[in-house]
Design an enzyme around this catalytic site. Structure first.
Site, PDB file in Angstrom:
ATOM      1  N   GLU A 197      42.070 -39.545  41.510  1.00  0.00           N
ATOM      2  CA  GLU A 197      40.967 -40.401  40.684  1.00  0.00           C
ATOM      3  C   GLU A 197      40.920 -39.554  39.294  1.00  0.00           C
ATOM      4  OE1 GLU A 197      37.223 -38.413  42.930  1.00  0.00           O
ATOM      5  OE2 GLU A 197      36.884 -39.581  41.184  1.00  0.00           O
TER       6      GLU A 197
ATOM      7  N   THR B 274      46.443 -38.932  46.853  1.00  0.00           N
ATOM      8  CA  THR B 274      45.520 -38.156  47.324  1.00  0.00           C
ATOM      9  C   THR B 274      45.491 -38.305  48.907  1.00  0.00           C
ATOM     10  OG1 THR B 274      43.035 -37.554  47.539  1.00  0.00           O
ATOM     11  CG2 THR B 274      43.711 -40.048  46.707  1.00  0.00           C
ATOM     12  N   ILE B 275      45.155 -36.849  49.383  1.00  0.00           N
ATOM     13  CA  ILE B 275      44.926 -36.890  50.902  1.00  0.00           C
ATOM     14  C   ILE B 275      43.665 -37.668  51.186  1.00  0.00           C
ATOM     15  CG2 ILE B 275      46.329 -34.745  51.233  1.00  0.00           C
ATOM     16  CD1 ILE B 275      43.722 -33.554  51.741  1.00  0.00           C
ATOM     17  N   ASP B 276      42.827 -37.946  50.245  1.00  0.00           N
ATOM     18  CA  ASP B 276      41.391 -38.530  50.536  1.00  0.00           C
ATOM     19  C   ASP B 276      41.595 -39.946  50.657  1.00  0.00           C
ATOM     20  OD1 ASP B 276      40.843 -35.859  50.093  1.00  0.00           O
ATOM     21  OD2 ASP B 276      39.727 -36.552  48.072  1.00  0.00           O
TER      22      ASP B 276
ATOM     23  N   ARG C  78      31.792 -24.467  74.643  1.00  0.00           N
ATOM     24  CA  ARG C  78      31.255 -24.351  73.284  1.00  0.00           C
ATOM     25  C   ARG C  78      31.165 -25.618  72.335  1.00  0.00           C
ATOM     26  NH1 ARG C  78      35.504 -19.648  71.471  1.00  0.00           N
ATOM     27  NH2 ARG C  78      34.058 -17.922  72.409  1.00  0.00           N
TER      28      ARG C  78
ATOM     29  N   MET D 239      38.755 -32.250  54.926  1.00  0.00           N
ATOM     30  CA  MET D 239      38.497 -32.508  53.440  1.00  0.00           C
ATOM     31  C   MET D 239      38.075 -34.131  53.456  1.00  0.00           C
ATOM     32  SD  MET D 239      41.644 -30.742  51.238  1.00  0.00           S
ATOM     33  CE  MET D 239      41.171 -28.923  50.721  1.00  0.00           C
ATOM     34  N   GLY D 240      37.445 -34.017  52.164  1.00  0.00           N
ATOM     35  CA  GLY D 240      36.766 -35.368  51.850  1.00  0.00           C
ATOM     36  C   GLY D 240      35.604 -35.422  51.192  1.00  0.00           C
TER      37      GLY D 240
ATOM     38  N   HIS E 264      42.887 -26.079  53.010  1.00  0.00           N
ATOM     39  CA  HIS E 264      43.972 -26.508  52.553  1.00  0.00           C
ATOM     40  C   HIS E 264      45.538 -26.723  53.422  1.00  0.00           C
ATOM     41  CE1 HIS E 264      41.747 -25.165  49.122  1.00  0.00           C
ATOM     42  NE2 HIS E 264      42.505 -25.940  48.487  1.00  0.00           N
TER      43      HIS E 264
ATOM     44  N   ARG F 149      46.716 -29.912  53.355  1.00  0.00           N
ATOM     45  CA  ARG F 149      47.365 -30.608  52.099  1.00  0.00           C
ATOM     46  C   ARG F 149      49.069 -30.002  52.135  1.00  0.00           C
ATOM     47  NH1 ARG F 149      43.409 -29.879  47.429  1.00  0.00           N
ATOM     48  NH2 ARG F 149      44.724 -28.467  46.621  1.00  0.00           N
TER      49      ARG F 149
HETATM   50  O1  F6P Z   1      41.344 -34.403  46.226  1.00  0.00           O
HETATM   51  C1  F6P Z   1      41.951 -33.906  47.270  1.00  0.00           C
HETATM   52  C2  F6P Z   1      41.214 -32.859  47.721  1.00  0.00           C
HETATM   53  O2  F6P Z   1      42.028 -31.864  48.761  1.00  0.00           O
HETATM   54  C3  F6P Z   1      39.950 -33.035  48.073  1.00  0.00           C
HETATM   55  O3  F6P Z   1      39.734 -33.553  49.460  1.00  0.00           O
HETATM   56  C4  F6P Z   1      39.185 -31.381  48.089  1.00  0.00           C
HETATM   57  O4  F6P Z   1      37.772 -31.846  47.911  1.00  0.00           O
HETATM   58  C5  F6P Z   1      39.745 -30.957  46.847  1.00  0.00           C
HETATM   59  O5  F6P Z   1      40.957 -31.664  46.659  1.00  0.00           O
HETATM   60  C6  F6P Z   1      39.790 -29.465  46.892  1.00  0.00           C
HETATM   61  O6  F6P Z   1      40.352 -29.100  45.519  1.00  0.00           O
HETATM   62  P1  F6P Z   1      40.769 -27.513  45.683  1.00  0.00           P
HETATM   63  O7  F6P Z   1      42.283 -27.351  46.267  1.00  0.00           O
HETATM   64  O8  F6P Z   1      40.982 -27.560  44.323  1.00  0.00           O
HETATM   65  O9  F6P Z   1      39.552 -26.602  46.015  1.00  0.00           O
END
Ligand code: F6P
Length: 344
Positions: free
Chosen positions: A105, A128-130, A165, A172-173, A274, A277
């Site tokens: 975005e 974007t992974i989002d 537990r 992420m998101g 991460h 990603r």
């Molecule tokens: O936009 C992709 C994303 O992985 C989001 O899910 C997450 O909020 C953000 O990037 C994290 O960014 P950074 O790696 O810069 O902390």
């Protein structure tokens, strides 16, 4: 033509597949030349580029990350003087006739403004992974992230049950709960918390208790941007990035304390961060990324500036960048309701 390629924002699996497809088709079938701009918008702002030919893209299809580097540099950020003008001058000086910007975005929002307000020749590719970009059914990187999160949830089920537990998994998101929703549904989570739907802590604890009645331990999947009703807890507010987004992370650990305190059940948080990603893209993401790359270079060839590739059903189409970046695609209420059958 001489075309500049850049990757901006958070890296994601499939970026290299796009770059490879652009260059292979552009050089071998169209006779174009490419330069790779370094680190997103920082590259054209600071005139940092290098040649990008077929030898540079050999062997990169399965590689995660981006060979061009990435950053969250915003050419329109406060404190960046004349960003659009600098980019135009640097492109001129380097003999670059057009740009392909691969990003989410923020990167595409800047691409849209550079085209619409400053007349720069830009084509966008959504990543974007989002999966939160409207105008495209899917972005590449999302499927890989969901599979990584699902595998983690599968593994956490066995340890949750063995130790009785509550395990809270943060994915992420920040604005949209797509990863949480898909990974949670695929992984059999007992509760999925997403940013679109502020949660009631009492209800969370009630559902946690109900899972124990079935003699199993609960897995709670929470998107990093999810919030309790009443707003983000003050201790989780960690400022903003260059695009004005809240820096997130910490909701799982906050929930860990709240759930354990209220239910008396031992609760542990796992933050995937991460890991989601990184690494090699799934077959779905490699194919989608490759097709986006092929259609992006076709768009440049046809000088369809201001457009972005988008997946609609099984077709790749071109849409206006401004349309694609106007609003975020979030998880609809009706879809979330489908997963609620499995809560508790
Ligand atoms: O936009 C992709 C994303 O992985 C989001 O899910 C997450 O909020 C953000 O990037 C994290 O960014 P950074 O790696 O810069 O902390």
């Amino acid at each position: 033509m001489r075309i500049g390629v850049l990757t901006g924002g958070g890296d994601c699996p499939g970026l290299n597949a796009v770059i490879r497809a652009i260059v292979r088709r552009g050089v071998e079938r169209m006779g174009h030349e490419f330069v790779g701009y370094r680190d997103g918008w920082r590259g054209p702002l600071e005139d940092d580029h290098r040649p990008l030919g077929v030898p540079e893209v050999r062997g990169i299809l399965p590689r995660g990350g981006t060979i061009l580097g990435s950053s969250r540099t915003n050419p329109f950020a406060d404190g960046v003087e004349g960003g659009a003008e600098r980019i135009a001058e640097n492109m001129d000086a380097a003999g670059v006739d057009g740009l392909i910007a691969i990003g989410g975005e923020d990167t595409l929002g800047a691409a849209s403004r550079l085209h619409d307000e400053h007349g720069l020749p830009v084509v966008g590719v959504p990543k974007t992974i989002d999966n939160d970009l409207s105008a495209t059914d899917y972005t590449f990187g999302f499927d890989t992230a969901v599979n990584i999160a699902m595998e983690a949830i599968d593994r956490l089920h066995t340890t949750a049950d063995s130790h009785h537990r509550v395990l809270v998994v943060e994915v992420m998101g920040r604005h949209a709960g797509w990863i949480a929703f898909h990974a949670g549904l695929a992984g059999g989570a007992n509760l999925i918390l997403i940013p679109e739907r502020p949660f009631d802590l009492e209800r969370v604890c009630e559902l946690v208790g109900r899972r124990y009645e079935a003699q199993f331990a609960p897995i709670v999947v929470v998107a990093e941007g999810a919030q309790p009703q009443g707003g983000i807890p003050a201790e989780l507010d960690a400022g903003k990035d260059a695009f004005g987004h809240a820096r997130l992370g910490g909701i799982a650990h906050w929930l860990e304390g709240e759930i354990e305190g209220r239910t008396g059940k031992e609760t542990r948080a796992t933050v995937l961060g991460h890991v989601q990603r990184g690494g090699t893209p799934t077959a779905f993401d490699r194919v989608l990324a490759t097709r986006f790359g092929l259609h992006a270079i076709d768009a440049v060839n046809a000088q369809s500036w201001g457009k972005m590739t988008a997946l609609r059903g099984t077709e790749i189409q071109l849409v206006d960048l401004s349309e694609a970046t106007r609003e975020l695609k979030t998880v609809p209420e009706s879809l979330y309701a489908e997963a609620e059958v499995f809560f508790g």
